[in-house]
Write a protein that holds these residues in place. Structure first.
Motif, PDB file in Angstrom:
ATOM      1  N   SER A  70       0.811  -1.217   0.000  1.00 56.88           N
ATOM      2  CA  SER A  70       0.000   0.000   0.000  1.00 56.88           C
ATOM      3  C   SER A  70       0.849   1.274   0.000  1.00 56.88           C
ATOM      4  CB  SER A  70      -0.948   0.003   1.195  1.00 56.88           C
ATOM      5  OG  SER A  70      -0.202  -0.022   2.398  1.00 56.88           O
ATOM      6  N   LYS A  71       2.156   1.160   0.259  1.00 55.63           N
ATOM      7  CA  LYS A  71       3.025   2.337   0.252  1.00 55.63           C
ATOM      8  C   LYS A  71       3.508   2.678  -1.152  1.00 55.63           C
ATOM      9  CE  LYS A  71       4.597   1.574   4.953  1.00 55.63           C
ATOM     10  NZ  LYS A  71       4.584   0.217   5.414  1.00 55.63           N
ATOM     11  N   LYS A  72       3.368   1.764  -2.075  1.00 56.03           N
ATOM     12  CA  LYS A  72       3.842   2.013  -3.451  1.00 56.03           C
ATOM     13  C   LYS A  72       2.861   2.925  -4.163  1.00 56.03           C
ATOM     14  CE  LYS A  72       5.253   0.102  -7.816  1.00 56.03           C
ATOM     15  NZ  LYS A  72       5.553   1.353  -8.421  1.00 56.03           N
ATOM     16  N   GLU A  73       3.390   3.897  -4.854  1.00 47.94           N
ATOM     17  CA  GLU A  73       2.590   4.781  -5.702  1.00 47.94           C
ATOM     18  C   GLU A  73       2.703   4.284  -7.144  1.00 47.94           C
ATOM     19  OE1 GLU A  73       0.671   7.532  -5.073  1.00 47.94           O
ATOM     20  OE2 GLU A  73       0.913   7.127  -2.931  1.00 47.94           O
ATOM     21  N   PHE A  74       1.579   4.053  -7.785  1.00 46.96           N
ATOM     22  CA  PHE A  74       1.573   3.584  -9.162  1.00 46.96           C
ATOM     23  C   PHE A  74       1.306   4.751 -10.094  1.00 46.96           C
ATOM     24  CE2 PHE A  74       0.583  -0.173  -6.703  1.00 46.96           C
ATOM     25  CZ  PHE A  74       1.341  -1.145  -7.316  1.00 46.96           C
ATOM     26  N   SER A  75       2.016   4.762 -11.211  1.00 51.76           N
ATOM     27  CA  SER A  75       1.757   5.781 -12.231  1.00 51.76           C
ATOM     28  C   SER A  75       0.482   5.402 -12.980  1.00 51.76           C
ATOM     29  CB  SER A  75       2.933   5.869 -13.212  1.00 51.76           C
ATOM     30  OG  SER A  75       2.997   4.688 -13.998  1.00 51.76           O
ATOM     31  N   LEU A  76      -0.069   6.349 -13.700  1.00 48.83           N
ATOM     32  CA  LEU A  76      -1.275   6.077 -14.477  1.00 48.83           C
ATOM     33  C   LEU A  76      -1.031   4.975 -15.501  1.00 48.83           C
ATOM     34  CD1 LEU A  76      -4.178   6.635 -15.198  1.00 48.83           C
ATOM     35  CD2 LEU A  76      -3.398   8.555 -16.629  1.00 48.83           C
ATOM     36  N   ILE A  77       0.125   4.982 -16.151  1.00 49.95           N
ATOM     37  CA  ILE A  77       0.406   3.950 -17.163  1.00 49.95           C
ATOM     38  C   ILE A  77       0.484   2.573 -16.516  1.00 49.95           C
ATOM     39  CG2 ILE A  77       2.932   4.139 -17.199  1.00 49.95           C
ATOM     40  CD1 ILE A  77       0.766   3.765 -20.305  1.00 49.95           C
ATOM     41  N   GLU A  78       1.056   2.471 -15.300  1.00 47.82           N
ATOM     42  CA  GLU A  78       1.093   1.184 -14.602  1.00 47.82           C
ATOM     43  C   GLU A  78      -0.325   0.705 -14.302  1.00 47.82           C
ATOM     44  OE1 GLU A  78       4.980   0.832 -11.827  1.00 47.82           O
ATOM     45  OE2 GLU A  78       3.716   2.590 -11.397  1.00 47.82           O
TER      46      GLU A  78
END
Length: 137
Positions: A70-78
């Motif tokens: 839950s700490k990972k930030e995903f980019s829109l493309i991911e």
């Protein structure tokens, strides 16, 4: 017109209480036209062990990998790539309908539109739209 014939050794139709055995399913233009007791025909027939109705998954988070930190930030493309992968995986596992429980910025509604326009393949979707939740929730 495309025709397809399937010999189902076991057919669970979701309507009757008991399964049916040795059924011939006739499909024309992606629509089931007939289901009848199996008999020899002068066409190519696909042999399958079991056919069931499509399954529903009623709690889907379409934009993220399963078990993500839950700490990972995903980019829109991911997020887009994960959504496309999930749609494909659902279909391959027999899930033909999903209920997406919400995304930011109504992305689930945009994914549904891409499916309807044959941009990607996936199950039918019922979407919640933009998530509303409590702080930290």
């Amino acid at each position: 017109m495309t025709k397809l014939f399937v010999h189902a050794k076991l057919l669970i139709d979701g309507i009757n209480d008991t399964p049916k055995f040795d059924q011939l399913i006739s499909i024309e233009d992606d629509k089931i036209k007939a289901i009848e007791d199996y008999h020899e025909i002068q066409e190519d027939v696909i042999e399958v062990n079991t056919i069931t109705p499509g399954f529903f998954n009623c709690h889907v988070h379409i934009l993220y990998p399963v078990g993500f930190d839950s700490k990972k930030e995903f980019s829109l493309i991911e997020k887009i790539f994960y959504a496309q992968k999930h749609c494909k995986d659902y279909l391959q596992s027999g899930v033909t309908f999903i209920r997406v429980v919400g995304t930011e910025e109504n992305y689930d509604l945009q994914i549904k539109e891409a499916l309807q326009n044959d941009v990607i393949q996936g199950p039918h979707m019922y979407c919640a739209g933009k998530v509303i939740c409590m702080t930290g929730g």
